[in-house]
Design an enzyme around this catalytic site. Structure first.
Site, PDB file in Angstrom:
ATOM      1  N   GLY A  10      54.703  37.200  65.891  1.00 43.51           N
ATOM      2  CA  GLY A  10      54.660  36.489  64.623  1.00 43.51           C
ATOM      3  C   GLY A  10      56.007  36.522  63.916  1.00 43.51           C
ATOM      4  O   GLY A  10      56.969  37.135  64.392  1.00 43.51           O
ATOM      5  N   ASP A  36      45.240  42.612  71.397  1.00 42.02           N
ATOM      6  CA  ASP A  36      44.380  41.865  70.480  1.00 42.02           C
ATOM      7  C   ASP A  36      43.710  42.882  69.566  1.00 42.02           C
ATOM      8  O   ASP A  36      42.829  43.635  69.992  1.00 42.02           O
ATOM      9  CB  ASP A  36      43.335  41.073  71.274  1.00 42.02           C
ATOM     10  CG  ASP A  36      42.378  40.294  70.385  1.00 42.02           C
ATOM     11  OD1 ASP A  36      42.474  40.416  69.140  1.00 42.02           O
ATOM     12  OD2 ASP A  36      41.524  39.564  70.930  1.00 42.02           O
ATOM     13  N   TYR A  61      46.110  36.469  60.882  1.00 38.58           N
ATOM     14  CA  TYR A  61      45.734  35.053  60.922  1.00 38.58           C
ATOM     15  C   TYR A  61      46.353  34.439  59.670  1.00 38.58           C
ATOM     16  O   TYR A  61      45.965  34.780  58.553  1.00 38.58           O
ATOM     17  CB  TYR A  61      44.213  34.921  60.908  1.00 38.58           C
ATOM     18  CG  TYR A  61      43.693  33.498  60.928  1.00 38.58           C
ATOM     19  CD1 TYR A  61      43.067  32.989  62.064  1.00 38.58           C
ATOM     20  CD2 TYR A  61      43.794  32.682  59.816  1.00 38.58           C
ATOM     21  CE1 TYR A  61      42.581  31.684  62.085  1.00 38.58           C
ATOM     22  CE2 TYR A  61      43.317  31.386  59.827  1.00 38.58           C
ATOM     23  CZ  TYR A  61      42.703  30.888  60.960  1.00 38.58           C
ATOM     24  OH  TYR A  61      42.227  29.606  60.972  1.00 38.58           O
ATOM     25  N   THR A  62      47.332  33.547  59.834  1.00 42.87           N
ATOM     26  CA  THR A  62      48.101  33.061  58.683  1.00 42.87           C
ATOM     27  C   THR A  62      47.935  31.571  58.398  1.00 42.87           C
ATOM     28  O   THR A  62      48.626  31.037  57.536  1.00 42.87           O
ATOM     29  CB  THR A  62      49.599  33.351  58.891  1.00 42.87           C
ATOM     30  OG1 THR A  62      50.033  32.733  60.102  1.00 42.87           O
ATOM     31  CG2 THR A  62      49.862  34.851  58.952  1.00 42.87           C
ATOM     32  N   ASP A 102      50.309  38.421  48.551  1.00 45.14           N
ATOM     33  CA  ASP A 102      50.022  38.096  47.152  1.00 45.14           C
ATOM     34  C   ASP A 102      48.746  37.277  47.000  1.00 45.14           C
ATOM     35  O   ASP A 102      48.185  37.189  45.907  1.00 45.14           O
ATOM     36  CB  ASP A 102      51.195  37.311  46.556  1.00 45.14           C
ATOM     37  CG  ASP A 102      51.493  36.045  47.334  1.00 45.14           C
ATOM     38  OD1 ASP A 102      51.144  34.955  46.866  1.00 45.14           O
ATOM     39  OD2 ASP A 102      52.083  36.134  48.431  1.00 45.14           O
ATOM     40  N   TYR A 125      41.477  32.876  53.353  1.00 48.80           N
ATOM     41  CA  TYR A 125      42.603  33.683  53.832  1.00 48.80           C
ATOM     42  C   TYR A 125      42.814  34.895  52.925  1.00 48.80           C
ATOM     43  O   TYR A 125      42.911  36.039  53.386  1.00 48.80           O
ATOM     44  CB  TYR A 125      43.870  32.837  53.881  1.00 48.80           C
ATOM     45  CG  TYR A 125      45.133  33.642  54.064  1.00 48.80           C
ATOM     46  CD1 TYR A 125      45.448  34.210  55.297  1.00 48.80           C
ATOM     47  CD2 TYR A 125      46.011  33.855  52.994  1.00 48.80           C
ATOM     48  CE1 TYR A 125      46.601  34.962  55.460  1.00 48.80           C
ATOM     49  CE2 TYR A 125      47.165  34.600  53.153  1.00 48.80           C
ATOM     50  CZ  TYR A 125      47.458  35.158  54.388  1.00 48.80           C
ATOM     51  OH  TYR A 125      48.597  35.912  54.536  1.00 48.80           O
ATOM     52  N   TRP A 150      55.381  34.828  50.008  1.00 47.78           N
ATOM     53  CA  TRP A 150      56.121  33.618  50.384  1.00 47.78           C
ATOM     54  C   TRP A 150      57.131  33.885  51.515  1.00 47.78           C
ATOM     55  O   TRP A 150      58.324  33.609  51.410  1.00 47.78           O
ATOM     56  CB  TRP A 150      56.812  33.029  49.160  1.00 47.78           C
ATOM     57  CG  TRP A 150      55.864  32.483  48.137  1.00 47.78           C
ATOM     58  CD1 TRP A 150      54.520  32.684  48.061  1.00 47.78           C
ATOM     59  CD2 TRP A 150      56.196  31.620  47.033  1.00 47.78           C
ATOM     60  NE1 TRP A 150      53.993  32.016  46.987  1.00 47.78           N
ATOM     61  CE2 TRP A 150      54.991  31.354  46.338  1.00 47.78           C
ATOM     62  CE3 TRP A 150      57.388  31.070  46.564  1.00 47.78           C
ATOM     63  CZ2 TRP A 150      54.941  30.545  45.203  1.00 47.78           C
ATOM     64  CZ3 TRP A 150      57.345  30.269  45.436  1.00 47.78           C
ATOM     65  CH2 TRP A 150      56.149  29.995  44.765  1.00 47.78           C
TER      66      TRP A 150
END
Length: 296
Positions: A10, A36, A61-62, A102, A125, A150
């Site tokens: 990632g 995993d 998971y984004t 955040d 999310y 961010w």
């Protein structure tokens, strides 16, 4: 110190893999194909591979908007996965740094959020990340939760690449102006996590929740304006830049209007400088624009 990084493929995992390590530190990164975290047996095997000094969980998971229709997938990775890691680390006496966001807040507070502010996520999310935090807190007291905001940088798609690509294509920009936060480069977060981990392992740093973000704050429209101004200075054609509301933009997942994080605890106890968001943005933008044959 031997560090295991989960989620090595990632954005943050890659930054950790490329980061300058403290003397005497070795880092092993495992991507999803190697580990995993939703599989408890795989987690147990990974923890048994070595005598780890520290585990950093950068796996997540984004896909914020897709999570609205993939709730089970988001909670499996962001909620259940951290629970498996926390339990396995606790059994072996290994401290765990878990990366959060955040988005666990509702964004209605007028000031930057302190670590102890109640969580009230607005999206699937955000709720899945809040569930992961609660699991880590309950299953392994030897933890640090590091909330970041961010995140951008590296080779994958992000806001900076999207805006730069639109400007190169000559497209009219419509950018949200009613969400405020601190654009934070993954390289800075990687160094922050390593500094936090070193102090946990070597100095017995206070466990618990920490906030880390670039200094300063801006809304997305203001950030886009900086990108546009920089590109115009470099010879790109100026395009129209329109400020719109998040409601007008119409994404499936609701974002916090205020994503500012109070990072005073990190500043006081860890002490790593936090660059201003614009300081990191301009060099990253120039790297993107100089990439030969790169589509952004």
């Amino acid at each position: 110190m031997r560090i295991l990084v989960c989620g090595a493929q990632g954005r943050l995992g890659r930054a950790l893999g490329c980061a300058e390590l403290p003397e005497g530190t070795a880092l092993t990164g495992l991507g999803r194909q190697q580990l995993d975290i939703t599989d408890p047996d795989a987690v147990e095997r990974a923890l048994d591979r070595d005598s780890w000094s520290l585990v950093i969980n950068a796996a997540a998971y984004t896909a914020v908007d897709r999570a609205e229709s993939e709730r089970d997938a988001a909670f499996a990775v962001n909620g259940t996965g951290p629970a498996h890691l926390a339990r396995a680390c606790a059994t072996r006496g290994v401290p765990l740094i878990h990366i959060s966001t955040d988005y666990v807040f509702d964004g209605t507070a007028p000031d930057p959020y302190p670590e102890d502010h109640p969580m009230a996520p607005l999206s699937v999310y955000g709720a899945s990340k809040a569930a992961g935090e609660e699991a880590v807190r309950s299953l392994n007291p030897d933890h640090a939760i590091m909330r970041v905001s961010w995140l951008y940088g590296g080779q994958g798609g992000d806001f900076v690449r999207a805006i730069a690509g639109a400007i190169r294509a000559g497209r009219h920009l419509r950018v949200v102006s009613d969400q405020t936060g601190a654009l934070t480069h993954a390289d800075c977060v990687a160094q922050a996590a390593l500094a936090l981990g070193a102090k946990m392992v070597n100095e017995g740093l206070e466990r618990g929740t920490y906030h880390f973000a670039a200094s300063g704050a801006a809304n997305w429209h203001e950030i886009a304006a900086v990108i546009l101004a920089e590109m115009v200075q470099l010879g790109y054609k100026k395009v129209p830049l329109e400020a719109i509301t998040a409601t007008e933009y119409g994404l499936p997942a609701v974002r916090p209007a205020n994503s500012r994080l109070d990072c005073g605890k990190f500043d006081r106890l860890v002490g790593l400088p936090r660059p201003h968001w614009q300081t990191m943005l301009v060099p990253q933008l120039r790297r993107i624009l100089s990439e030969q044959g790169e589509r952004i």
